[in-house]
Design a protein around this motif. Structure first.
Motif, PDB file in Angstrom:
ATOM      1  N   GLY A  93     -26.378 -38.563  38.353  1.00 14.33           N
ATOM      2  CA  GLY A  93     -27.822 -38.280  38.569  1.00 14.33           C
ATOM      3  C   GLY A  93     -28.460 -37.148  37.660  1.00 14.33           C
ATOM      4  N   TYR A  94     -27.566 -36.773  36.638  1.00 12.44           N
ATOM      5  CA  TYR A  94     -28.230 -35.970  35.819  1.00 12.44           C
ATOM      6  C   TYR A  94     -28.195 -36.400  34.289  1.00 12.44           C
ATOM      7  CZ  TYR A  94     -26.770 -33.001  39.590  1.00 12.44           C
ATOM      8  OH  TYR A  94     -26.768 -32.369  40.863  1.00 12.44           O
ATOM      9  N   GLU A  95     -29.295 -35.878  33.551  1.00 11.24           N
ATOM     10  CA  GLU A  95     -29.349 -36.011  32.242  1.00 11.24           C
ATOM     11  C   GLU A  95     -28.950 -34.875  31.441  1.00 11.24           C
ATOM     12  OE1 GLU A  95     -29.623 -38.719  30.209  1.00 11.24           O
ATOM     13  OE2 GLU A  95     -29.687 -40.285  31.804  1.00 11.24           O
ATOM     14  N   ALA A  96     -28.171 -34.754  30.425  1.00  9.44           N
ATOM     15  CA  ALA A  96     -27.827 -33.422  29.840  1.00  9.44           C
ATOM     16  C   ALA A  96     -27.995 -33.774  28.335  1.00  9.44           C
ATOM     17  CB  ALA A  96     -26.315 -33.396  29.945  1.00  9.44           C
ATOM     18  N   SER A  97     -28.128 -32.627  27.733  1.00  4.69           N
ATOM     19  CA  SER A  97     -28.007 -32.488  26.134  1.00  4.69           C
ATOM     20  C   SER A  97     -26.817 -33.220  25.474  1.00  4.69           C
ATOM     21  CB  SER A  97     -28.585 -31.424  25.748  1.00  4.69           C
ATOM     22  OG  SER A  97     -28.653 -31.137  24.476  1.00  4.69           O
ATOM     23  N   PHE A  98     -27.116 -33.756  24.221  1.00  2.00           N
ATOM     24  CA  PHE A  98     -25.801 -34.084  23.730  1.00  2.00           C
ATOM     25  C   PHE A  98     -25.371 -32.826  23.001  1.00  2.00           C
ATOM     26  CE2 PHE A  98     -24.240 -34.832  19.614  1.00  2.00           C
ATOM     27  CZ  PHE A  98     -22.883 -35.698  19.918  1.00  2.00           C
ATOM     28  N   LEU A  99     -26.132 -31.919  22.280  1.00  4.62           N
ATOM     29  CA  LEU A  99     -25.708 -30.678  21.762  1.00  4.62           C
ATOM     30  C   LEU A  99     -25.023 -29.925  22.779  1.00  4.62           C
ATOM     31  CD1 LEU A  99     -28.552 -30.014  19.379  1.00  4.62           C
ATOM     32  CD2 LEU A  99     -26.287 -31.064  18.722  1.00  4.62           C
ATOM     33  N   ALA A 101     -23.320 -30.638  25.205  1.00  6.11           N
ATOM     34  CA  ALA A 101     -22.077 -31.136  25.531  1.00  6.11           C
ATOM     35  C   ALA A 101     -20.967 -31.150  24.408  1.00  6.11           C
ATOM     36  CB  ALA A 101     -22.143 -32.882  25.923  1.00  6.11           C
ATOM     37  N   PHE A 102     -21.516 -31.281  23.212  1.00  4.03           N
ATOM     38  CA  PHE A 102     -20.696 -31.079  22.287  1.00  4.03           C
ATOM     39  C   PHE A 102     -20.286 -29.574  21.868  1.00  4.03           C
ATOM     40  CE2 PHE A 102     -20.120 -30.050  17.727  1.00  4.03           C
ATOM     41  CZ  PHE A 102     -19.197 -30.557  17.437  1.00  4.03           C
ATOM     42  N   PHE A 103     -21.111 -28.579  21.734  1.00  5.98           N
ATOM     43  CA  PHE A 103     -20.925 -27.165  21.936  1.00  5.98           C
ATOM     44  C   PHE A 103     -20.022 -26.694  22.949  1.00  5.98           C
ATOM     45  CE2 PHE A 103     -24.352 -27.248  18.602  1.00  5.98           C
ATOM     46  CZ  PHE A 103     -23.711 -27.142  17.305  1.00  5.98           C
ATOM     47  N   THR A 104     -20.288 -27.236  24.476  1.00  6.43           N
ATOM     48  CA  THR A 104     -19.640 -26.491  25.265  1.00  6.43           C
ATOM     49  C   THR A 104     -18.258 -27.066  25.169  1.00  6.43           C
ATOM     50  OG1 THR A 104     -20.476 -28.446  27.135  1.00  6.43           O
ATOM     51  CG2 THR A 104     -21.439 -26.213  27.043  1.00  6.43           C
ATOM     52  N   PRO A 345     -26.980 -20.309  23.302  1.00  6.74           N
ATOM     53  CA  PRO A 345     -28.019 -19.550  23.859  1.00  6.74           C
ATOM     54  C   PRO A 345     -29.404 -19.631  23.188  1.00  6.74           C
ATOM     55  CG  PRO A 345     -26.031 -17.867  23.349  1.00  6.74           C
ATOM     56  CD  PRO A 345     -25.878 -19.432  22.974  1.00  6.74           C
ATOM     57  N   ILE A 346     -29.364 -19.961  21.958  1.00  8.78           N
ATOM     58  CA  ILE A 346     -30.470 -20.434  21.202  1.00  8.78           C
ATOM     59  C   ILE A 346     -31.040 -21.644  21.880  1.00  8.78           C
ATOM     60  CG2 ILE A 346     -31.582 -20.999  19.079  1.00  8.78           C
ATOM     61  CD1 ILE A 346     -29.369 -19.024  17.860  1.00  8.78           C
ATOM     62  N   LEU A 347     -30.186 -22.748  21.770  1.00  9.70           N
ATOM     63  CA  LEU A 347     -30.433 -23.848  22.185  1.00  9.70           C
ATOM     64  C   LEU A 347     -31.020 -24.039  23.729  1.00  9.70           C
ATOM     65  CD1 LEU A 347     -27.815 -26.385  21.010  1.00  9.70           C
ATOM     66  CD2 LEU A 347     -30.080 -25.984  20.203  1.00  9.70           C
ATOM     67  N   ASN A 348     -30.827 -23.196  24.229  1.00  7.47           N
ATOM     68  CA  ASN A 348     -31.133 -23.121  25.827  1.00  7.47           C
ATOM     69  C   ASN A 348     -32.024 -21.576  26.169  1.00  7.47           C
ATOM     70  OD1 ASN A 348     -29.470 -25.504  27.140  1.00  7.47           O
ATOM     71  ND2 ASN A 348     -28.136 -24.358  25.478  1.00  7.47           N
ATOM     72  N   LYS A 349     -32.693 -21.469  25.470  1.00  5.37           N
ATOM     73  CA  LYS A 349     -33.795 -20.054  25.827  1.00  5.37           C
ATOM     74  C   LYS A 349     -34.238 -20.241  26.818  1.00  5.37           C
ATOM     75  CE  LYS A 349     -34.635 -18.919  20.787  1.00  5.37           C
ATOM     76  NZ  LYS A 349     -35.701 -18.681  19.828  1.00  5.37           N
ATOM     77  N   LYS A 350     -34.723 -21.080  27.333  1.00  3.80           N
ATOM     78  CA  LYS A 350     -35.592 -21.583  28.402  1.00  3.80           C
ATOM     79  C   LYS A 350     -34.651 -21.539  29.869  1.00  3.80           C
ATOM     80  CE  LYS A 350     -39.630 -23.453  26.152  1.00  3.80           C
ATOM     81  NZ  LYS A 350     -40.421 -24.534  26.197  1.00  3.80           N
TER      82      LYS A 350
END
Length: 350
Positions: A93-99, A101-104, A345-350
């Motif tokens: 039930g979750y939508e996540a960012s590809f970037l 997923a890749f960087f983690t 941290p830059i991709l997820n500033k918010k």
């Protein structure tokens, strides 16, 4: 006396790194002794006979075009790994960012260089933080991810064994002498003892489950297990199973190509066949399992062992294993891990 958690992690990293360096040292010492014999037979003075200098010279002689190609293959494999992970997350039930997923994922590999196997926890924790998904559910999906890796490894092992049956069977027969030294009776008693202890623990938990449920730690463990199971069950709800299978195959095809294409980077191995590349890849995979940073030491041992089966001189095999290992660890896992630390941290500033 309570040890600081950061200090404990540093000590763990040093301990695991020591394992890798120790295995690598033993392998180097053994191979260096053989190299000294080779130099004596060839009339080369001992002061001009250094295996370390040979390895350094071999690094300098490498065709780095092929090194960049195998780094590209490694990156592509992790694109597929990130895409496959997202397929496992969506049924929850979750939508996540590809970037993310890749960087983690790359952050997890980077962490494994410090403390082996901790990367999976870092991967789940980082994704949980940036995507607000319960970490225990993500760990369930990572278990599924690893289960399919095991299936693919077994499949590639079967293919390698079929294609190189005579070669590998002769090798296994030579090494089977070690098996004769095992005490079957002792092994069976140990197995039954471990199994009996496990059953006893499960029985006690079942008999006293009502009392245990009142403990907060029991409730936490139960919630973790339930989330874990939910993550595993996500594989049943895949919307595009064909795409999932494609990514699973692509990951391991890229892994194989990373070994085979590396043959072209080093002159003594350029003549080896794709079959030799597949077998060497499987041997190297066993080395990665050893709890050392990236499988250091064990990877070199298994790859060298395999290449000698195909007629590669032990010294050249040692050089090849180090070229591939350090090119991937430094050129991929370290650099991409540092990029992940900076970019997330830059991709997820918010």
């Amino acid at each position: 006396m309570q040890i600081n958690k950061s200090l404990l992690n540093v000590l763990k990293a040093i301990a695991f790194a020591s394992i890798g360096f120790f295995i690598l040292f033993l392998l180097y010492r053994s191979q260096n002794a053989e190299y000294q014999v080779y130099c004596a037979n060839e009339g080369i003075a001992s002061e001009d006979c250094s295996l370390l200098q040979k390895v350094i010279a071999d690094f300098r002689s490498v065709n780095y075009f092929w090194i960049f190609v195998i780094l590209a293959c490694y990156t592509i494999s992790n694109f597929s790994r990130a895409a496959r992970w997202l397929q496992l997350i969506r049924p929850l039930g979750y939508e996540a960012s590809f970037l993310n997923a890749f960087f983690t994922t790359m952050l997890g590999y980077f962490a494994n260089l410090g403390i082996p196997r901790v990367g999976e926890v870092i991967r789940a924790a980082s994704m949980s933080r940036y995507e607000n998904i319960p970490a225990e559910k993500l760990m369930g999906t990572i278990v599924v991810d690893r289960i399919f890796d095991f299936i693919m490894l077994f499949l590639f092992m079967a293919i390698a064994f079929l294609l190189s049956f005579d070669t590998l069977w002769s090798y296994l027969n030579e090494k089977s002498v070690l098996a004769d030294k095992l005490d079957a009776l002792t092994s069976s008693w140990l197995l039954w003892g471990v199994a009996g202890f496990g059953l006893l623990v499960l029985l006690l938990v079942y008999l006293y489950r009502d009392r245990l449920k009142q403990w907060s730690i029991y409730q936490k463990i139960e919630n973790i297990i339930l989330g874990f199971v939910e993550g595993i069950q996500s594989v049943r709800q895949l919307k595009r199973p064909g795409l999932f299978i494609f990514h699973s195959i692509n990951i391991w095809v890229m892994y194989f190509l990373m070994t085979y294409l590396a043959f072209f980077a080093f002159e003594p191995t350029t003549h080896l066949s794709p079959t030799a590349g597949l077998t060497t890849f499987i041997f190297g995979a066993f080395g990665i399992i050893v709890p050392a940073p990236g499988g250091m030491g064990a990877y070199q041992f298994f790859v060298q062992e395999c290449l000698t089966i195909y007629g590669i001189d032990g010294n050249d095999a040692f050089s090849f294993a180090n070229i591939v290992f350090f090119s991937l660890q430094i050129g991929a896992n370290v650099l991409l891990g540092i990029v992940a630390l900076l970019v997330l941290p830059i991709l997820n500033k918010k």
